[in-house]
Design an enzyme around this catalytic site. Structure first.
Site, PDB file in Angstrom:
ATOM      1  N   HIS A  82      43.472 105.795  47.071  1.00 24.06           N
ATOM      2  CA  HIS A  82      44.441 105.771  48.161  1.00 24.06           C
ATOM      3  C   HIS A  82      44.318 107.001  49.049  1.00 24.06           C
ATOM      4  CE1 HIS A  82      48.159 104.346  50.047  1.00 24.06           C
ATOM      5  NE2 HIS A  82      48.479 105.610  50.172  1.00 24.06           N
ATOM      6  N   ASP A 161      60.537  99.997  48.618  1.00 27.35           N
ATOM      7  CA  ASP A 161      59.809 100.831  49.580  1.00 27.35           C
ATOM      8  C   ASP A 161      59.917 100.279  50.991  1.00 27.35           C
ATOM      9  OD1 ASP A 161      58.004 103.079  50.201  1.00 27.35           O
ATOM     10  OD2 ASP A 161      56.661 101.468  50.800  1.00 27.35           O
ATOM     11  N   ARG A 168      63.744 105.479  56.659  1.00 27.36           N
ATOM     12  CA  ARG A 168      63.188 106.826  56.838  1.00 27.36           C
ATOM     13  C   ARG A 168      62.562 106.972  58.212  1.00 27.36           C
ATOM     14  NH1 ARG A 168      58.914 107.157  52.512  1.00 27.36           N
ATOM     15  NH2 ARG A 168      58.433 109.169  53.442  1.00 27.36           N
ATOM     16  N   SER A 183      57.074 106.913  47.524  1.00 27.13           N
ATOM     17  CA  SER A 183      56.695 105.725  48.299  1.00 27.13           C
ATOM     18  C   SER A 183      55.262 105.304  47.933  1.00 27.13           C
ATOM     19  CB  SER A 183      56.801 106.047  49.797  1.00 27.13           C
ATOM     20  OG  SER A 183      56.179 105.063  50.578  1.00 27.13           O
ATOM     21  N   LYS A 187      53.985 102.173  44.732  1.00 25.44           N
ATOM     22  CA  LYS A 187      53.074 101.063  45.047  1.00 25.44           C
ATOM     23  C   LYS A 187      51.821 101.115  44.174  1.00 25.44           C
ATOM     24  CE  LYS A 187      53.755 102.196  49.406  1.00 25.44           C
ATOM     25  NZ  LYS A 187      53.722 102.376  50.851  1.00 25.44           N
TER      26      LYS A 187
HETATM   27  N1  URA Z   1      52.366 106.241  53.188  1.00 26.96           N
HETATM   28  C1  URA Z   1      53.280 105.586  52.441  1.00 26.96           C
HETATM   29  O1  URA Z   1      52.987 104.538  51.859  1.00 26.96           O
HETATM   30  N2  URA Z   1      54.506 106.096  52.338  1.00 26.96           N
HETATM   31  C2  URA Z   1      54.880 107.252  52.958  1.00 26.96           C
HETATM   32  O2  URA Z   1      56.015 107.672  52.817  1.00 26.96           O
HETATM   33  C3  URA Z   1      53.921 107.924  53.741  1.00 26.96           C
HETATM   34  C4  URA Z   1      52.661 107.397  53.826  1.00 26.96           C
END
Ligand code: URA
Ligand code: CA
Length: 443
Positions: A82, A161, A168, A183, A187
């Site tokens: 990621h 999320d 946010r 966040s 995932k």
């Molecule tokens: N990418 C995400 O998935 N969440 C965030 O808060 C910032 C970048």
């Protein structure tokens, strides 16, 4: 439990328990906590921060807000990767096939672009026929038989999320270490792989502009993953300039194909070799990072990597002939050269603004509902430390022919580059490597 009391507690800098964090996440996801209370709660976290255990508990609560993916039917070690998001970051398209060609199993859920950053799904969907909305069964089958699959997130996947990120985004609470870490990691944990390699970006095109903040984010995410029993490695790498030369969707697929064939940009190639070798190491396929690098370099040379990319495209409904014939990818209506108004050396690039230029041309979205144009984008010709002459081509804009959008993007592009009289060095690329019990900072 009352939401009021939990806001009060966090506002006063107190530590929240696992039960309290599960309560907030579950009730908010069910729609039982109003946005104004959640907004106050997020702002309290922004100012008061969280201790390590709170960030772990918040992440687990979010990961448990929906269905988790069960990859246990796939034999072997499953590895994920990621990036925290950048400009021109085509890494996944290259890395997943390379690692799979070396015997790794890459099971990756991936997102769309938002704001100045691009998204892997958007890039893949520019390949005619390619679908990332495959079923879980197909996903598992493809990872088992081909060693890789790339899937878009479904609506049951970490619903917490979705609703928290949307809030946010409009309450100035995105750039908080525990909120970004929870966040991303919620995932990653719900996606079910055994190991995760993180590429945390820092610099003018990253969420975390300052290196110190990126380091905190990397450490927090590694600790969360390890607490959940995952093997973690995080790199901190530069986003002081776009990665590679292509910024867009179909043009980044072309850049990925070139890199898989061994003729891609140097920074992008080196990043893929570094991340890929660590993915192999964490997967237990090689014993040392150097051995991993040799293996990755070998599958670039012997074309096994590009063959895997062809297999990936075919297995998800796309036309694999784009690999040999990139003109089958969506082509922009117009290609326009943007020329420099002065001569000198590139000293600095506002990479965030370069990302926005590509968005203005139609390659990205301002809101989740926007549609994108897969054919448009920017090929930059100059990076930091490069010499540029007055009237020399700075970039080639791939546009849909809309004059107004072109003029706006061109103006922003020229302002994003600082051209000076003295030659500066290229920015450092690798900053640090963070693992469970070590932080290695590179000189
Ligand atoms: N990418 C995400 O998935 N969440 C965030 O808060 C910032 C970048
Ligand atoms: Ca790129």
């Amino acid at each position: 439990m009352r939401m009021y009391d939990l806001i009060y507690k966090k506002r006063n800098g107190k530590r929240l328990s696992k039960e309290e964090l599960y309560f907030v996440i579950q009730e908010f996801t069910k729609g039982k906590i109003p946005d104004y209370q959640m907004a106050a709660f997020l702002m309290a976290i922004y100012f008061r921060n969280m201790v390590s255990q709170e960030a772990v508990d918040l992440t687990m609560a979010m990961a448990d807000s929906g269905q988790r993916v069960d990859l246990s039917k796939i034999p072997g070690f499953k590895i994920d990767k990621h990036s925290t998001g950048g400009v021109g970051d085509t890494t996944t398209l290259i890395l997943a096939p390379l690692v799979a060609a070396c015997g790794g199993r890459v099971a990756k859920m991936t997102g769309r672009g938002l704001g100045h950053t691009g998204g892997t799904i958007d890039k893949l969907e520019s390949i005619p026929g390619f679908s990332t909305s495959i079923t879980k069964e197909k996903f598992i089958e493809n990872v088992s038989t081909n060693g890789l699959a790339l899937m878009g997130q479904t609506s049951e996947f970490v619903p917490a999320d979705k609703v928290i990120y949307a809030l946010r985004d409009v309450t100035a609470t995105v750039d908080s270490v525990p909120l970004i870490a929870s966040s991303i990691m919620s995932k990653k944990l719900a996606a079910g792989s055994d190991g995760i390699i993180l590429d945390v970006k820092t610099g003018s095109g990253a969420f975390m502009e300052k290196y110190g903040d990126a380091l905190k984010l990397a450490r927090t995410m590694v600790d969360i993953g390890e607490a959940a029993g995952k093997r973690m490695v995080a790199f901190i790498t530069s986003m002081e300039e776009p990665l590679g030369y292509a910024i867009g969707n179909s043009i980044e697929v072309k850049e990925a194909v070139d890199t898989l064939k061994g003729t891609g940009p140097k920074d992008l190639t080196n990043l893929c070799i570094e991340l890929g070798s660590n993915m192999l190491m964490v997967s237990g396929i090689v014993k040392t990072v150097d051995e991993g690098k040799k293996k990755i370099e070998k599958v670039i040379k012997n074309k096994k990597g590009i063959e895997k990319f062809r297999t990936l495209i075919k297995s998800q409904g796309g036309n694999p002939d784009v690999v040999d014939n990139p003109s089958l990818l969506p082509q922009s209506k117009k290609q326009i050269e943007v020329k420099s108004e002065r001569s000198g050396y590139v000293e600095k690039i506002n990479t965030y603004d370069i990302g926005l230029c590509s968005l203005i041309l139609g390659a990205g979205r301002k809101t989740k509902e926007d549609t994108i144009d897969p054919s448009v984008g920017i090929y930059i010709r100059k990076k930091i430390s490069d010499k540029i002459g007055r009237g020399e081509t700075f970039a080639i804009f791939h546009t849909d022919g809309n004059e107004r959008k072109f003029a706006e993007a061109k103006d922003k592009f020229l302002k994003a580059y600082t051209v000076g009289n003295k030659k500066v060095g290229s920015p450092r690329f690798f900053y640090a490597k963070v693992t469970k019990d070590k932080t290695e900072e590179y000189k």
